[in-house]
Design a protein around this motif. Structure first.
Motif, PDB file in Angstrom:
ATOM      1  N   THR A 498       0.820  -1.211   0.000  1.00 41.56           N
ATOM      2  CA  THR A 498       0.000   0.000   0.000  1.00 41.56           C
ATOM      3  C   THR A 498       0.857   1.266   0.000  1.00 41.56           C
ATOM      4  N   ALA A 499       0.175   2.400  -0.183  1.00 42.57           N
ATOM      5  CA  ALA A 499       0.838   3.703  -0.110  1.00 42.57           C
ATOM      6  C   ALA A 499       0.952   4.201   1.323  1.00 42.57           C
ATOM      7  N   ASP A 500       0.446   3.418   2.291  1.00 37.09           N
ATOM      8  CA  ASP A 500       0.503   3.842   3.687  1.00 37.09           C
ATOM      9  C   ASP A 500       1.932   3.930   4.193  1.00 37.09           C
ATOM     10  N   LEU A 502       5.866   4.001   2.478  1.00 41.03           N
ATOM     11  CA  LEU A 502       6.712   4.001   1.290  1.00 41.03           C
ATOM     12  C   LEU A 502       8.180   4.032   1.694  1.00 41.03           C
ATOM     13  N   LYS A 506      10.547   1.515  -3.667  1.00 42.14           N
ATOM     14  CA  LYS A 506       9.379   0.625  -3.603  1.00 42.14           C
ATOM     15  C   LYS A 506       8.569   0.824  -4.874  1.00 42.14           C
ATOM     16  N   THR A 513       6.265   3.919  -4.310  1.00 40.62           N
ATOM     17  CA  THR A 513       4.873   3.987  -4.735  1.00 40.62           C
ATOM     18  C   THR A 513       4.185   2.680  -4.390  1.00 40.62           C
ATOM     19  N   ALA A 514       2.867   2.702  -4.307  1.00 38.95           N
ATOM     20  CA  ALA A 514       2.102   1.497  -4.024  1.00 38.95           C
ATOM     21  C   ALA A 514       2.147   0.546  -5.217  1.00 38.95           C
TER      22      ALA A 514
END
Length: 541
Positions: A498-500, A502, A506, A513-514
């Motif tokens: 996820t973008a939670d 980073l 990534k 980024t997700a």
């Protein structure tokens, strides 16, 4: 020269070593007679020699020392070693590590963009399939001697090693065939939940059959290993099966913690912290062994591989680093870490450079080489000085002496796969996730034991108000980095794709980024899918 039980066994089993290139979990070794000849299982002593291969196949790669006659083909032999691939799949895919080499399939691990033909994911499947097949063959043949108490112990150990292989398979690949006997039939695919139940039932079934805590030879598992693996299994149950089992994780963590194993507090080299002893060349004798519940054993003369800790030491040396200070003859200029890991130690910084970047820490677990290295990574490939180097693993013993290999090529340092510190952290996380049978106050006590070891005093201790799930995740990063844990942890915290959360590169982006949710598990090898029509590829691949 360091020699232990398993290393001695390596020297007496050449006739039993199997060459295999598995196309699936059901495949027999290329030489099927190797484990079935009468003299191999003629008595308990011969069976003990065969048992050694089950341990050795996780530590080594083939029949001729570091290279030659590999157990699996299609990938560089040294790269194919179990813990080296575990590092590639569980550390290089995270914020903990980058590598500057351009081997086919390797850059895709950083970018979380691998496909079903990736060399590293494919080789790991083969390595684990091989371990399952070896264990199945051993168990079947050893049962002819099962009236012998010693052989019963060996069978229990083989069942643990098979369960450990399947633990890895459900973590990395999800739905795989469950095979418990050697067969030529193409197997059906089993669900992650079914594999989970098998691993659970095996570990519960052998816990009382394995030797008591600390009663086995160093390098072989006892019942505490079963409890520890159950704790790990239950901690991940909600991700893998949809059913939370945190109370069970606490139950088995407590059994481990109350066993004869303990946190190493022996500061053998007198540097003010006992943490680094865990990763020195004499960690089988300097006190660290009391913390190791399950470890891979290496000897620079008698169990040589280009994987294992030889990889972790050599590959992490480059730039202006002095290889002789690490007990080896040179560096491979590959592995570094990202600022995301370095920043986990921000609370303990004691010195900064002229640009304000940290270069010294009060927490001894911050084992970074910073001279000539930049904190920021602008280029991963072929630029060792981008990113701090990691000095965690070394081939120097507690007396400052290099390991036993006079040439400096191969490393003596053993590699813990499960140690007590991890179980402390399992306990704390399971309590915070709502498991019963434990309490936050005890969790704080366990965390502070680790931090007192890291700081050398109580200056890094926390209070109950500091303890939450995010703290435990960060503490796992600080305590366990480069030990093959990080990807699994990030998935459990919903941070992997996820973008939670980073980190640099990534998803292939410099700032991170997700990526798609299906990246939480790896694909089954494409050639396995083509061979066995009973298998369905994991979604997204």
């Amino acid at each position: 020269m360091k020699m232990n039980y398993i290393k001695k066994l390596i020297l007496i089993v050449p006739a039993l070593l199997l060459v295999s290139c598995h196309d699936d979990l059901d495949q027999t070794p290329i030489d099927p007679d190797s484990f079935t000849e009468t003299d191999v299982f003629a008595n308990a002593d011969e069976a003990r020699g065969a048992l050694a291969k089950l341990y050795v196949s996780l530590a080594l790669t083939g029949q001729e020392g570091p290279a030659g006659q590999p157990d699996i083909t299609g990938i560089d032999e040294g790269t194919s070693q179990y813990s080296r691939m575990l590092f590639s799949l569980n550390e290089l895919t995270t914020d903990n590590a980058v590598v500057g080499w351009g081997d086919p399939g390797l850059p895709a691990l950083h970018a979380l963009s691998w496909g079903a033909g990736n060399d590293f994911t494919t080789a790991m499947y083969y390595r684990l399939a091989q371990e399952v097949s070896f264990c199945n063959s051993f168990i079947t043949n050893a049962e002819s001697l099962s009236d012998n108490t010693e052989v019963q112990d060996y069978i229990a150990e083989a069942r643990f090693l098979r369960a450990f292989a399947y633990y890895n398979l459900i973590d990395l690949f999800g739905n795989v065939p469950l095979v418990t006997v050697v067969s030529t039939e193409l197997p059906e695919q089993d669900s992650r939940e079914e594999i989970f139940s098998f691993v659970e039932s095996e570990l519960l079934g052998i816990q009382d059959q394995l030797k008591e805590s600390g009663a086995n030879d160093y390098g072989r598992v006892d019942r505490v290993a079963a409890w520890a693996l159950l704790s790990k299994l239950y901690l991940n149950a909600e991700v893998w099966t949809g059913e939370e089992r945190y109370t069970d994780a606490i139950t088995y963590a407590k059994q481990v913690i109350n066993s004869s194993y303990s946190i190493n507090t022996n500061d053998a080299n007198g540097n003010g912290s006992a943490y680094d002893e865990l990763f020195l060349a004499d960690n089988d004798t300097n006190g660290a062994q009391n913390e190791f519940i399950f470890a891979l054993n290496f000897d620079g003369n008698n169990s040589r591989t280009y994987g294992g800790t030889t990889f972790l030491v050599h590959a992490a040396i480059g730039g202006s680093m002095d290889a002789s200070a690490f007990g080896v003859n040179g560096g491979w200029g590959g592995l570094r870490t990202t600022k995301a890991l370095v920043n986990k130690f921000d609370y303990a910084v004691t010195e900064e450079d002229e640009d304000g970047n940290p270069v010294a820490w009060a927490d001894a677990r911050a084992m970074f080489y910073t001279e000539g290295q930049s904190l920021e990574i602008n280029t991963i490939a072929n630029t060792f000085t981008d990113g701090y180097a990691v000095t965690k693993f070394t081939n120097i013993d507690s007396n400052g002496e290099a390991g036993s290999d006079e040439g400096g090529d191969f490393v003596d340092t053993d590699l813990p796969l499960i140690r007590v510190a991890e179980i402390y952290l399992n306990y704390a996380e399971a309590v915070l996730r709502g498991g019963s049978g434990g309490d936050a106050g005890t969790a704080v006590t366990y965390i502070n034991e680790l931090r007192e070891r890291a700081f050398g005093d109580e200056s890094g201790n926390i209070s109950a108000g500091d303890l939450d799930l995010q703290f435990v995740l960060n503490e796992r990063a600080r305590e366990l980095y480069w030990e093959g844990q990080r990807r699994t942890d990030l998935i459990r915290y919903s941070d992997f794709v996820t973008a939670d959360y980073l980190w640099p590169f990534k998803g292939g982006a410099p700032t991170g980024t997700a990526v798609d949710n299906y990246r939480r598990i790896f694909p089954l090898p494409s050639n396995i899918i083509s061979i066995n029509p009973n298998l369905t590829q994991n979604p997204g691949y």
